[in-house]
Design a protein around this motif. Structure first.
Motif, mmCIF file in Angstrom:
data_model
loop_
_atom_site.group_PDB
_atom_site.id
_atom_site.type_symbol
_atom_site.label_atom_id
_atom_site.label_comp_id
_atom_site.label_asym_id
_atom_site.label_seq_id
_atom_site.Cartn_x
_atom_site.Cartn_y
_atom_site.Cartn_z
ATOM 1 N N ASN A 1 0.857 -1.178 0.000
ATOM 2 C CA ASN A 1 0.000 0.000 0.000
ATOM 3 C C ASN A 1 0.902 1.239 0.000
ATOM 4 O OD1 ASN A 1 0.801 0.550 2.756
ATOM 5 N ND2 ASN A 1 -0.760 -0.892 3.427
ATOM 6 N N TRP A 2 0.291 2.412 -0.040
ATOM 7 C CA TRP A 2 1.049 3.666 -0.099
ATOM 8 C C TRP A 2 2.020 3.794 1.074
ATOM 9 C CZ3 TRP A 2 1.842 7.612 -3.443
ATOM 10 C CH2 TRP A 2 2.434 8.761 -2.931
ATOM 11 N N ALA A 3 1.542 3.516 2.271
ATOM 12 C CA ALA A 3 2.373 3.682 3.472
ATOM 13 C C ALA A 3 3.574 2.741 3.452
ATOM 14 C CB ALA A 3 1.536 3.452 4.729
ATOM 15 N N SER A 4 3.368 1.504 3.025
ATOM 16 C CA SER A 4 4.489 0.565 3.006
ATOM 17 C C SER A 4 5.475 0.898 1.887
ATOM 18 C CB SER A 4 4.001 -0.877 2.885
ATOM 19 O OG SER A 4 3.315 -1.095 1.679
ATOM 20 N N LEU A 5 4.991 1.425 0.778
ATOM 21 C CA LEU A 5 5.885 1.863 -0.294
ATOM 22 C C LEU A 5 6.750 3.023 0.188
ATOM 23 C CD1 LEU A 5 6.931 1.817 -3.191
ATOM 24 C CD2 LEU A 5 4.947 3.229 -3.842
ATOM 25 N N LYS A 6 6.136 3.960 0.874
ATOM 26 C CA LYS A 6 6.887 5.100 1.406
ATOM 27 C C LYS A 6 7.902 4.627 2.447
ATOM 28 C CE LYS A 6 6.470 9.772 3.027
ATOM 29 N NZ LYS A 6 5.604 10.858 3.417
ATOM 30 N N VAL B 1 11.747 11.826 -0.721
ATOM 31 C CA VAL B 1 11.146 10.505 -0.527
ATOM 32 C C VAL B 1 9.761 10.472 -1.172
ATOM 33 C CG1 VAL B 1 10.231 8.882 1.189
ATOM 34 C CG2 VAL B 1 12.455 9.981 1.559
ATOM 35 N N THR B 2 8.964 11.482 -0.905
ATOM 36 C CA THR B 2 7.603 11.543 -1.443
ATOM 37 C C THR B 2 7.611 11.599 -2.964
ATOM 38 O OG1 THR B 2 6.816 12.611 0.568
ATOM 39 C CG2 THR B 2 5.422 12.826 -1.386
ATOM 40 N N ASP B 3 8.541 12.355 -3.550
ATOM 41 C CA ASP B 3 8.622 12.429 -5.010
ATOM 42 C C ASP B 3 8.944 11.066 -5.613
ATOM 43 O OD1 ASP B 3 8.095 15.121 -4.838
ATOM 44 O OD2 ASP B 3 10.153 15.763 -5.233
ATOM 45 N N VAL B 4 9.854 10.326 -4.993
ATOM 46 C CA VAL B 4 10.200 8.989 -5.490
ATOM 47 C C VAL B 4 9.014 8.041 -5.306
ATOM 48 C CG1 VAL B 4 11.703 6.977 -5.153
ATOM 49 C CG2 VAL B 4 12.686 9.284 -5.204
ATOM 50 N N VAL B 5 8.319 8.143 -4.189
ATOM 51 C CA VAL B 5 7.139 7.299 -3.956
ATOM 52 C C VAL B 5 6.079 7.582 -5.014
ATOM 53 C CG1 VAL B 5 5.256 6.774 -2.357
ATOM 54 C CG2 VAL B 5 7.592 7.031 -1.493
ATOM 55 N N HIS B 6 5.844 8.862 -5.311
ATOM 56 C CA HIS B 6 4.880 9.217 -6.367
ATOM 57 C C HIS B 6 5.310 8.607 -7.702
ATOM 58 C CE1 HIS B 6 1.890 11.905 -4.663
ATOM 59 N NE2 HIS B 6 2.849 12.441 -3.928
ATOM 60 N N TYR B 7 6.571 8.726 -8.030
ATOM 61 C CA TYR B 7 7.081 8.189 -9.286
ATOM 62 C C TYR B 7 6.850 6.674 -9.361
ATOM 63 C CZ TYR B 7 10.412 6.353 -12.649
ATOM 64 O OH TYR B 7 10.992 5.653 -13.670
ATOM 65 N N LEU B 8 7.273 5.948 -8.327
ATOM 66 C CA LEU B 8 7.117 4.494 -8.328
ATOM 67 C C LEU B 8 5.647 4.085 -8.325
ATOM 68 C CD1 LEU B 8 9.905 3.475 -5.804
ATOM 69 C CD2 LEU B 8 9.923 3.202 -8.298
ATOM 70 N N ASN B 9 4.842 4.799 -7.569
ATOM 71 C CA ASN B 9 3.429 4.468 -7.496
ATOM 72 C C ASN B 9 2.752 4.669 -8.848
ATOM 73 O OD1 ASN B 9 1.203 3.572 -5.846
ATOM 74 N ND2 ASN B 9 0.379 5.630 -6.109
ATOM 75 N N ASN B 10 3.081 5.753 -9.525
ATOM 76 C CA ASN B 10 2.489 6.002 -10.834
ATOM 77 C C ASN B 10 2.978 5.005 -11.879
ATOM 78 O OD1 ASN B 10 0.986 8.190 -9.961
ATOM 79 N ND2 ASN B 10 2.581 9.663 -10.450
ATOM 80 N N LEU B 11 4.224 4.589 -11.770
ATOM 81 C CA LEU B 11 4.801 3.694 -12.761
ATOM 82 C C LEU B 11 4.412 2.231 -12.555
ATOM 83 C CD1 LEU B 11 6.705 3.644 -15.209
ATOM 84 C CD2 LEU B 11 8.592 3.296 -13.600
ATOM 85 N N TYR B 12 4.385 1.767 -11.293
ATOM 86 C CA TYR B 12 4.214 0.346 -11.016
ATOM 87 C C TYR B 12 2.999 -0.025 -10.168
ATOM 88 C CZ TYR B 12 9.092 0.033 -12.511
ATOM 89 O OH TYR B 12 10.244 0.111 -13.223
ATOM 90 N N TYR B 13 2.766 0.676 -9.079
ATOM 91 C CA TYR B 13 1.880 0.152 -8.040
ATOM 92 C C TYR B 13 0.418 0.573 -8.147
ATOM 93 C CZ TYR B 13 6.258 -1.266 -5.936
ATOM 94 O OH TYR B 13 7.478 -1.842 -5.707
ATOM 95 N N GLU C 1 -3.516 7.124 -3.166
ATOM 96 C CA GLU C 1 -2.616 8.093 -2.552
ATOM 97 C C GLU C 1 -3.344 8.926 -1.516
ATOM 98 O OE1 GLU C 1 -0.397 10.427 -5.334
ATOM 99 O OE2 GLU C 1 -0.110 8.732 -6.679
ATOM 100 N N PRO C 2 -2.597 9.448 -0.533
ATOM 101 C CA PRO C 2 -3.223 10.371 0.429
ATOM 102 C C PRO C 2 -3.791 11.570 -0.317
ATOM 103 C CG PRO C 2 -1.022 9.745 1.139
ATOM 104 C CD PRO C 2 -1.191 9.220 -0.248
ATOM 105 N N GLN C 3 -4.871 12.087 0.192
ATOM 106 C CA GLN C 3 -5.501 13.243 -0.437
ATOM 107 C C GLN C 3 -4.681 14.495 -0.179
ATOM 108 O OE1 GLN C 3 -9.469 13.232 1.101
ATOM 109 N NE2 GLN C 3 -9.939 11.236 0.234
ATOM 110 N N ALA C 4 -4.827 15.494 -1.040
ATOM 111 C CA ALA C 4 -4.040 16.726 -0.964
ATOM 112 C C ALA C 4 -4.265 17.492 0.335
ATOM 113 C CB ALA C 4 -4.367 17.626 -2.154
ATOM 114 N N ASP C 5 -5.425 17.355 0.956
ATOM 115 C CA ASP C 5 -5.710 18.106 2.179
ATOM 116 C C ASP C 5 -5.132 17.448 3.429
ATOM 117 O OD1 ASP C 5 -7.347 15.940 2.521
ATOM 118 O OD2 ASP C 5 -9.199 17.085 2.689
#
Length: 116
Positions: free
Chosen positions: A58-63, A82-94, A98-102
């Motif tokens: 999940n998002w938390a474990s990826l981070k 860290v967050t930028d890399v998590v976003h990249y990997l999540n968009n590419l593979y997983y 994702e957590p909401q912007a607020d």
């Protein structure tokens, strides 16, 4: 036109402009890709991310995994890195929710990582 009317027009005009959050989105994705390709791809390939026994569920474990490995490698990344890399990997593979912007998160995005 009075000062108050000019101010109102200015506020209305600026209201429609994209803010810093929208402007950083594309930059964040590019930074995540650059950080990953510079510091991580030497040891990781795409098979790591889609294999059956992947550590991220999940998002938390990826981070947590990105945080762990950047610490192990002594990279000294900031939270944004860290967050930028998590976003990249999540968009590419997983494709995890994702957590909401607020700041609020979906239940799956904040679920604790599976113990090793």
């Amino acid at each position: 036109m009075t000062i108050q009317k000019w101010f109102a027009v200015l506020v209305i005009a600026l209201w429609g402009l994209p803010g810093p959050v929208a402007a950083r989105t594309k930059t964040d994705a590019l930074r995540g890709e650059l950080l990953y390709s510079t510091h991580c791809i030497g040891c990781h390939n795409s098979q790591l991310h889609w294999r059956d026994r992947k550590a991220a569920s999940n998002w938390a474990s990826l981070k947590a995994e990105v945080e762990r490995w950047q610490n192990t490698s002594g990279l000294g990344w900031r939270e944004e890195d860290v967050t930028d890399v998590v976003h990249y990997l999540n968009n590419l593979y997983y494709r995890f929710p994702e957590p909401q912007a607020d700041g609020a998160s979906t239940a799956e995005a904040t679920a604790p990582a599976h113990p090793r």
